[in-house]
Design a protein around this motif. Structure first.
Motif, short mmCIF file in Angstrom:
data_model
loop_
_atom_site.label_atom_id
_atom_site.label_comp_id
_atom_site.label_asym_id
_atom_site.label_seq_id
_atom_site.Cartn_x
_atom_site.Cartn_y
_atom_site.Cartn_z
N MET B 32 4.90 33.17 -53.85
CA MET B 32 3.99 33.51 -52.76
C MET B 32 3.86 32.27 -51.89
SD MET B 32 1.15 35.86 -54.70
CE MET B 32 0.34 36.40 -53.22
N PHE B 33 3.74 32.50 -50.60
CA PHE B 33 3.72 31.41 -49.63
C PHE B 33 2.41 31.43 -48.86
CE2 PHE B 33 8.22 30.47 -50.13
CZ PHE B 33 8.74 31.67 -50.56
N TRP B 34 1.90 30.24 -48.58
CA TRP B 34 0.70 30.11 -47.77
C TRP B 34 1.03 29.34 -46.50
CZ3 TRP B 34 -3.70 32.68 -48.52
CH2 TRP B 34 -3.95 33.21 -49.80
N TYR B 35 0.63 29.93 -45.35
CA TYR B 35 0.90 29.34 -44.05
C TYR B 35 -0.41 29.07 -43.32
CZ TYR B 35 5.80 30.82 -44.35
OH TYR B 35 7.12 31.00 -44.72
N LEU B 43 3.68 29.09 -37.03
CA LEU B 43 3.30 29.07 -38.44
C LEU B 43 3.86 27.83 -39.11
CD1 LEU B 43 3.51 32.22 -37.56
CD2 LEU B 43 3.43 32.62 -40.03
N THR B 44 3.02 27.20 -39.92
CA THR B 44 3.43 26.03 -40.68
C THR B 44 3.20 26.31 -42.16
OG1 THR B 44 2.83 24.53 -38.87
CG2 THR B 44 3.07 23.57 -41.06
N LEU B 45 4.22 26.10 -42.96
CA LEU B 45 4.10 26.35 -44.40
C LEU B 45 3.23 25.28 -45.03
CD1 LEU B 45 5.07 28.07 -46.83
CD2 LEU B 45 6.97 26.47 -47.06
N ILE B 46 2.22 25.73 -45.77
CA ILE B 46 1.35 24.82 -46.50
C ILE B 46 1.95 24.52 -47.87
CG2 ILE B 46 -0.91 24.52 -47.59
CD1 ILE B 46 -2.04 26.38 -45.41
N LEU B 92 -2.42 32.49 -43.63
CA LEU B 92 -1.65 33.68 -43.96
C LEU B 92 -0.93 33.51 -45.29
CD1 LEU B 92 -0.21 33.70 -40.43
CD2 LEU B 92 -1.20 35.79 -41.32
N CYS B 93 -0.98 34.54 -46.10
CA CYS B 93 -0.13 34.54 -47.29
C CYS B 93 1.08 35.42 -47.01
CB CYS B 93 -0.88 35.00 -48.53
SG CYS B 93 -1.42 36.70 -48.49
#
Lengths: 112, 113
Positions: B32-35, B43-46, B92-93
């Motif tokens: 799972m990705f958090w942005y 959007l930047t990936l956290i 955003l996930c």
């Protein structure tokens, strides 16, 4: 880190006019993805391109991946008010783990 | 296609406090990705969250500021800690789609005052 440059930042057109947004990378990309984000909404996946020179169409939308796999474009023919939103390209980068790197986006507004 | 439920959809928080954002997927996913999406920006990936291991953070993001949990294959949380007005963004996930592309949750619109 890996960057994906997208132009233009903004585009305003009259309804019925065409629209194109461009995405460029300094390095070869394994694939390029396109997303649409409506105002107040979240990004929605449109398409993925993986082959050199690939062209895909979705109704009035035409997506291209360059021969060198370093650039891509999204072209909308005869825009409609429902096309309003921000269009993002995104490259799938493999740096140990795969992740998406997004372009800056092109915000499309349309005069009805 | 995956259905992602993210909450809260929006919140207004006082500086110095923390907010935990939840993301529930209707199917099991490995990553799972958090942005973060700052106003008018891309959007930047956290971080990337894998079940059973610590999240992998991108440059410029640290665990103390953005702790992430991934207790199982369908759920993840992102906490924005000790918030300041600069943390006002959309969070955003996201999960990968089996045939390519990504699905996003509806986003959490955070305003820090």
């Amino acid at each position: 880190g890996q960057q994906v440059m997208q132009i233009p930042q903004y585009q305003h057109v009259q309804e019925g006019e065409d629209f194109t947004t461009y995405c460029n990378s300094s390095t070869t990309l394994s694939n390029i993805q396109w997303y649409k984000q409506r105002p107040g909404g979240h990004p929605v996946f449109l398409i993925q391109l993986v082959k050199s020179g690939e062209v895909k169409k979705q109704k009035r939308l035409t997506f291209q991946f360059g021969e060198a796999k370093k650039n891509s474009s999204l072209h909308i023919t005869a825009t409609q008010t429902t096309d309003v939103g921000t269009y993002f390209c995104a490259a799938l980068i493999d740096q140990g783990a795969q992740k998406l790197v997004f372009g800056q986006g092109t915000r499309l507004t349309i005069n009805p | 296609s995956a259905v992602i439920s993210q909450k809260p959809s929006r919140d207004i928080c006082q500086r110095g406090t923390s907010l935990t954002i939840q993301c529930q997927v209707d199917s099991q996913v490995t990553m799972m990705f958090w942005y973060r999406q700052q106003p008018g920006q891309s959007l930047t990936l956290i971080a990337t969250a894998n079940q059973g291991s610590e999240a992998t953070y991108e440059s410029g993001f640290v665990i103390d500021k953005f702790p992430i949990s991934r207790p199982n294959l369908t759920f993840s949380t992102l906490t924005v800690s000790n918030m300041s007005p600069e943390d006002s963004s959309i969070y955003l996930c996201s999960v990968e789609a089996a045939l390519g592309g990504a699905f996003f949750g509806q986003g959490t619109r955070l305003t820090v005052v």
